[in-house]
Design a protein around this motif. Structure first.
Motif, PDB file in Angstrom:
ATOM      1  N   TYR A   1      78.971 -17.397  -9.808  1.00  8.82           N
ATOM      2  CA  TYR A   1      79.665 -16.879  -8.629  1.00  8.82           C
ATOM      3  C   TYR A   1      79.737 -15.357  -8.613  1.00  8.82           C
ATOM      4  O   TYR A   1      79.416 -14.716  -7.601  1.00  8.82           O
ATOM      5  CB  TYR A   1      81.081 -17.462  -8.565  1.00  8.82           C
ATOM      6  CG  TYR A   1      81.941 -16.825  -7.504  1.00  8.82           C
ATOM      7  CD1 TYR A   1      81.819 -17.196  -6.170  1.00  8.82           C
ATOM      8  CD2 TYR A   1      82.869 -15.834  -7.828  1.00  8.82           C
ATOM      9  CE1 TYR A   1      82.606 -16.611  -5.189  1.00  8.82           C
ATOM     10  CE2 TYR A   1      83.660 -15.247  -6.852  1.00  8.82           C
ATOM     11  CZ  TYR A   1      83.522 -15.635  -5.542  1.00  8.82           C
ATOM     12  OH  TYR A   1      84.290 -15.036  -4.579  1.00  8.82           O
ATOM     13  N   ASP A   2      80.158 -14.752  -9.708  1.00  7.09           N
ATOM     14  CA  ASP A   2      80.401 -13.312  -9.718  1.00  7.09           C
ATOM     15  C   ASP A   2      79.113 -12.518  -9.532  1.00  7.09           C
ATOM     16  O   ASP A   2      79.062 -11.593  -8.714  1.00  7.09           O
ATOM     17  CB  ASP A   2      81.099 -12.914 -11.018  1.00  7.09           C
ATOM     18  CG  ASP A   2      82.435 -13.612 -11.185  1.00  7.09           C
ATOM     19  OD1 ASP A   2      83.422 -13.150 -10.586  1.00  7.09           O
ATOM     20  OD2 ASP A   2      82.486 -14.631 -11.890  1.00  7.09           O
TER      21      ASP A   2
ATOM     22  N   TYR B   1      85.305 -21.391  -7.392  1.00  5.52           N
ATOM     23  CA  TYR B   1      84.012 -21.198  -8.040  1.00  5.52           C
ATOM     24  C   TYR B   1      83.969 -21.813  -9.440  1.00  5.52           C
ATOM     25  O   TYR B   1      82.912 -21.860 -10.068  1.00  5.52           O
ATOM     26  CB  TYR B   1      83.696 -19.707  -8.149  1.00  5.52           C
ATOM     27  CG  TYR B   1      84.819 -18.917  -8.769  1.00  5.52           C
ATOM     28  CD1 TYR B   1      85.026 -18.901 -10.144  1.00  5.52           C
ATOM     29  CD2 TYR B   1      85.698 -18.185  -7.980  1.00  5.52           C
ATOM     30  CE1 TYR B   1      86.061 -18.201 -10.711  1.00  5.52           C
ATOM     31  CE2 TYR B   1      86.740 -17.474  -8.538  1.00  5.52           C
ATOM     32  CZ  TYR B   1      86.920 -17.472  -9.902  1.00  5.52           C
ATOM     33  OH  TYR B   1      87.958 -16.779 -10.457  1.00  5.52           O
ATOM     34  N   ALA B   2      85.108 -22.246  -9.977  1.00  8.70           N
ATOM     35  CA  ALA B   2      85.178 -22.672 -11.375  1.00  8.70           C
ATOM     36  C   ALA B   2      84.785 -24.128 -11.541  1.00  8.70           C
ATOM     37  O   ALA B   2      85.222 -24.999 -10.784  1.00  8.70           O
ATOM     38  CB  ALA B   2      86.585 -22.448 -11.921  1.00  8.70           C
TER      39      ALA B   2
ATOM     40  N   SER C   1      84.332  -9.192  -4.996  1.00  7.99           N
ATOM     41  CA  SER C   1      84.943 -10.162  -5.910  1.00  7.99           C
ATOM     42  C   SER C   1      86.008 -11.011  -5.240  1.00  7.99           C
ATOM     43  O   SER C   1      86.460 -12.002  -5.794  1.00  7.99           O
ATOM     44  CB  SER C   1      85.557  -9.436  -7.106  1.00  7.99           C
ATOM     45  OG  SER C   1      86.637  -8.617  -6.691  1.00  7.99           O
TER      46      SER C   1
ATOM     47  N   ALA D   1      87.377 -19.935 -18.769  1.00  5.26           N
ATOM     48  CA  ALA D   1      86.877 -20.475 -17.506  1.00  5.26           C
ATOM     49  C   ALA D   1      85.361 -20.554 -17.500  1.00  5.26           C
ATOM     50  O   ALA D   1      84.682 -19.679 -18.032  1.00  5.26           O
ATOM     51  CB  ALA D   1      87.349 -19.605 -16.336  1.00  5.26           C
TER      52      ALA D   1
ATOM     53  N   GLU E   1      84.014 -17.455 -19.467  1.00  3.07           N
ATOM     54  CA  GLU E   1      84.892 -16.288 -19.576  1.00  3.07           C
ATOM     55  C   GLU E   1      86.173 -16.607 -20.349  1.00  3.07           C
ATOM     56  O   GLU E   1      87.104 -17.205 -19.807  1.00  3.07           O
ATOM     57  CB  GLU E   1      85.279 -15.793 -18.188  1.00  3.07           C
ATOM     58  CG  GLU E   1      86.225 -14.582 -18.217  1.00  3.07           C
ATOM     59  CD  GLU E   1      86.859 -14.301 -16.874  1.00  3.07           C
ATOM     60  OE1 GLU E   1      86.477 -13.300 -16.257  1.00  3.07           O
ATOM     61  OE2 GLU E   1      87.722 -15.103 -16.442  1.00  3.07           O
TER      62      GLU E   1
ATOM     63  N   THR F   1      88.465 -24.924 -16.177  1.00  5.07           N
ATOM     64  CA  THR F   1      89.281 -23.863 -16.774  1.00  5.07           C
ATOM     65  C   THR F   1      90.319 -24.522 -17.672  1.00  5.07           C
ATOM     66  O   THR F   1      90.976 -25.478 -17.279  1.00  5.07           O
ATOM     67  CB  THR F   1      90.002 -23.020 -15.709  1.00  5.07           C
ATOM     68  OG1 THR F   1      89.030 -22.362 -14.884  1.00  5.07           O
ATOM     69  CG2 THR F   1      90.891 -21.974 -16.358  1.00  5.07           C
TER      70      THR F   1
ATOM     71  N   HIS G   1      74.773 -18.099 -15.650  1.00  5.85           N
ATOM     72  CA  HIS G   1      76.114 -18.628 -15.467  1.00  5.85           C
ATOM     73  C   HIS G   1      77.020 -18.005 -16.534  1.00  5.85           C
ATOM     74  O   HIS G   1      76.536 -17.430 -17.516  1.00  5.85           O
ATOM     75  CB  HIS G   1      76.110 -20.149 -15.554  1.00  5.85           C
ATOM     76  CG  HIS G   1      75.507 -20.797 -14.350  1.00  5.85           C
ATOM     77  ND1 HIS G   1      76.013 -21.945 -13.783  1.00  5.85           N
ATOM     78  CD2 HIS G   1      74.437 -20.441 -13.576  1.00  5.85           C
ATOM     79  CE1 HIS G   1      75.294 -22.281 -12.731  1.00  5.85           C
ATOM     80  NE2 HIS G   1      74.317 -21.397 -12.592  1.00  5.85           N
TER      81      HIS G   1
ATOM     82  N   ARG H   1      82.708 -20.116 -14.945  1.00  9.49           N
ATOM     83  CA  ARG H   1      82.701 -19.492 -13.622  1.00  9.49           C
ATOM     84  C   ARG H   1      81.389 -19.675 -12.860  1.00  9.49           C
ATOM     85  O   ARG H   1      81.239 -19.141 -11.762  1.00  9.49           O
ATOM     86  CB  ARG H   1      82.993 -17.993 -13.749  1.00  9.49           C
ATOM     87  CG  ARG H   1      84.343 -17.680 -14.352  1.00  9.49           C
ATOM     88  CD  ARG H   1      84.532 -16.182 -14.537  1.00  9.49           C
ATOM     89  NE  ARG H   1      84.615 -15.466 -13.274  1.00  9.49           N
ATOM     90  CZ  ARG H   1      85.753 -15.028 -12.736  1.00  9.49           C
ATOM     91  NH1 ARG H   1      86.903 -15.271 -13.353  1.00  9.49           N
ATOM     92  NH2 ARG H   1      85.757 -14.373 -11.608  1.00  9.49           N
TER      93      ARG H   1
ATOM     94  N   GLU I   1      82.612 -11.903 -21.096  1.00 12.16           N
ATOM     95  CA  GLU I   1      81.785 -12.658 -20.154  1.00 12.16           C
ATOM     96  C   GLU I   1      80.538 -13.069 -20.924  1.00 12.16           C
ATOM     97  O   GLU I   1      79.752 -12.214 -21.338  1.00 12.16           O
ATOM     98  CB  GLU I   1      81.412 -11.810 -18.926  1.00 12.16           C
ATOM     99  CG  GLU I   1      82.594 -11.171 -18.220  1.00 12.16           C
ATOM    100  CD  GLU I   1      83.614 -12.172 -17.728  1.00 12.16           C
ATOM    101  OE1 GLU I   1      83.205 -13.305 -17.381  1.00 12.16           O
ATOM    102  OE2 GLU I   1      84.815 -11.834 -17.688  1.00 12.16           O
TER     103      GLU I   1
ATOM    104  N   HIS J   1      81.518 -24.021 -22.930  1.00 15.61           N
ATOM    105  CA  HIS J   1      82.926 -23.891 -22.574  1.00 15.61           C
ATOM    106  C   HIS J   1      83.823 -24.440 -23.692  1.00 15.61           C
ATOM    107  O   HIS J   1      84.823 -23.827 -24.073  1.00 15.61           O
ATOM    108  CB  HIS J   1      83.203 -24.634 -21.261  1.00 15.61           C
ATOM    109  CG  HIS J   1      84.571 -24.421 -20.724  1.00 15.61           C
ATOM    110  ND1 HIS J   1      85.456 -25.452 -20.496  1.00 15.61           N
ATOM    111  CD2 HIS J   1      85.245 -23.289 -20.383  1.00 15.61           C
ATOM    112  CE1 HIS J   1      86.599 -24.967 -20.031  1.00 15.61           C
ATOM    113  NE2 HIS J   1      86.498 -23.662 -19.949  1.00 15.61           N
TER     114      HIS J   1
END
Length: 525
Positions: free
Chosen positions: A307-308, A280-281, A81, A302, A381, A284, A378, A304, A208, A246
């Motif tokens: 990425y995670d 990576y955002a 991470s 965010a 968050e 936000t 995707h 994100r 998430e 978002h």
């Protein structure tokens, strides 16, 4: 104004200790900086906020499920991470006062050698800034060694990502859907401050929410709906891409803040600028609240990207992609030219973004997987701190009132105007006089009746006015008084009725005992 707000904060801190909301951890030993305990009133307040968040996020929705993960995760999780290498604050030491400060907060950090109200760090010579990792280290097993080193989680999000595939496959959910979690997190802050706002141990409320990539939405719907001012966010639509999701979750979180008693004019949005965003955002937004010590972040929402999941897939070697039959069928209708156009557009976008870890071949491989219906979802968050939320609710509720009695004496009292849904105690139960056994017996009967459904507090000590005042200070929205009319001594028509006093406004109602629980529950929500 700043001085007045500072005074309000001091009064709030005093009330929180006096009325059992918040105590300093290990206080009899001098306390431990950055750690706080919640007393009886505070524990109930936090539980109410926690339960309302969980109800709103999971039980009121069909597209979010829950998780309760461990505090200690495999150390490779934090390497993947980026927390091991990059989760740091710049730290400096003062050679004069020996204090330790965050380098980016020297102008508004108290100095150990100066009065507590001072807001500037010591003027002594400082060391050069150096990185300080915020994670608490521990060791798993009986041997203390680098091989057994682990960390207390600095956030709850990563557990959701590493368990994503298990949840997805066991819960019969479809994209888009979310996984939420409530739990403790730990950050070894260089400079904990502003009461419970920035602590070393805190509780997070995180969601998430996993969505299809915009490219998949384009294939399915022919277009991806773009955000525009005034757009309808009440009901999600199939053509929503990351931007609409978002905005949707930002509005959902704002509404929750309002629903738990934060005034609309105390909230504002701060959209992070491009140079402030995590690498990576895509976007936000911080939901800001006007605390007595200034406007500060309450919650972040965010976008994100993938990425995670991409990081954990790469570091673990385990596939975390989902297979989406609808996406596969949609791309099957595309011509070779349409597919190639998408490949070239993605290559150009990656080049513009300077993604050195990608490259044309990697982009082409990603597109080929997408055409077959495979992709990493995707993520949107919303992430909040329960302790910050509780502090905001307390700050918003704090109110001082002046009243004048029949003799002309002015008295100033404190009232916590907590929303009934989050108030630690919902109803105070009071016999008018404690030396009248028949009143006490009836009051205890009412208490036993209500406590099955509502959090109640029975109090027979002192004047009825003092009892009201004590409950006002912890935010109890209703007080129920059992008086002689309840016994029907003078007016049989009032037998088995009670007086209900509202905290806000002092309005009184005469309510039959057999309908009292329903009457209160309807107003508490």
């Amino acid at each position: 104004m700043a001085e007045k707000e500072s005074e309000k904060m001091e009064k709030l801190v005093s009330l929180c200790k006096r009325r059992g909301f918040i105590f300093q951890s290990s206080e009899i030993y001098g306390g431990i900086n950055g750690f706080w305990d919640y007393g009886p009133a505070g524990a109930e307040l936090k539980r109410n906020l926690r339960d309302l968040w969980w109800q709103t996020m999971t039980r009121d929705r069909d597209d979010v499920v829950g998780l309760d993960a461990t505090i200690v995760l495999h150390p490779k999780v934090w390497a993947a991470s980026g927390h091991v290498d990059t989760f740091t604050d710049p730290m400096v030491d003062c050679k004069t006062c020996k204090g330790r400060f965050r380098a980016d907060q020297l102008d508004d950090t108290p100095c150990p050698q100066k009065p507590s109200k001072c807001v500037a760090a010591c003027e002594g010579e400082k060391t050069e800034p150096r990185a300080f990792n915020l994670m608490f280290q521990t060791h798993v097993g009986p041997v203390i060694s680098d091989e057994n080193k682990a960390y207390l989680r600095p956030e709850t999000a990563q557990a959701i990502f590493v368990q994503f595939k298990n949840v997805f496959e066991s819960s019969r959910v479809k994209i888009p859907f979310g996984i939420c979690q409530i739990g403790k997190a730990f950050r070894n802050e260089v400079n904990p401050r502003n009461y419970t706002f920035r602590s070393r141990e805190f509780e997070q409320l995180e969601l998430e929410f996993f969505i299809r990539p915009d490219e998949a939405i384009k294939a399915l719907c022919g277009t991806v709906r773009q955000w525009e001012e005034g757009a309808d966010l009440s009901q999600p639509a199939e053509d929503w891409g990351w931007e609409m999701w978002h905005r949707y979750w930002t509005e959902q979180r704002l509404q929750f803040c309002r629903d738990v008693g934060l005034p609309a004019d105390s909230l504002e949005l701060y959209w992070q600028k491009e140079d402030e965003l995590a690498h990576y955002a895509k976007a936000t937004v911080d939901i800001m609240f006007r605390f007595p010590f200034g406007v500060q972040e309450l919650e972040g929402v965010a976008a994100r990207g993938d990425y995670d999941l991409r990081q954990h897939q790469a570091h673990s070697g385990k596939p975390l992609e989902v297979f989406d039959e609808e996406v596969k069928a949609a791309f099957a209708k595309w011509s070779d030219d349409q597919r190639e156009a998408l490949v070239q557009r993605k290559i150009a976008e990656d080049a513009d973004a300077g993604d050195a870890a990608s490259g044309p071949e990697a982009v082409r491989a990603w597109c080929e997987r997408l055409f077959k219906g495979f992709y990493l979802p995707h993520v949107i968050e919303p992430s909040a701190g329960l302790d910050r939320l509780a502090l905001a609710v307390l700050a918003a509720a704090y109110c001082e009132e002046e009243s004048t009695d029949a003799k002309g004496k002015t008295e100033r009292k404190t009232v916590m105007r907590l929303h009934p849904k989050v108030a630690p105690v919902k109803v105070g139960i009071f016999p008018l006089l404690k030396n009248k056994p028949e009143l006490v017996a009836k009051a205890k009967e009412v208490h036993n009746l209500l406590r099955r459904r509502l959090t109640c507090f029975y109090d027979e000590g002192g004047s009825i006015g003092r009892r009201y005042a004590r409950q006002d200070e912890i935010g109890t929205p209703f007080g129920v008084t059992i008086d002689f009319d309840t016994l029907g001594n003078e007016n049989p028509d009032l037998a088995d009725t009670v007086t209900v006093r509202e905290r806000d406004g002092g309005t009184q109602h005469r309510i039959p005992i057999n309908g009292l629980a329903d009457w209160l529950a309807e107003r508490i929500g």
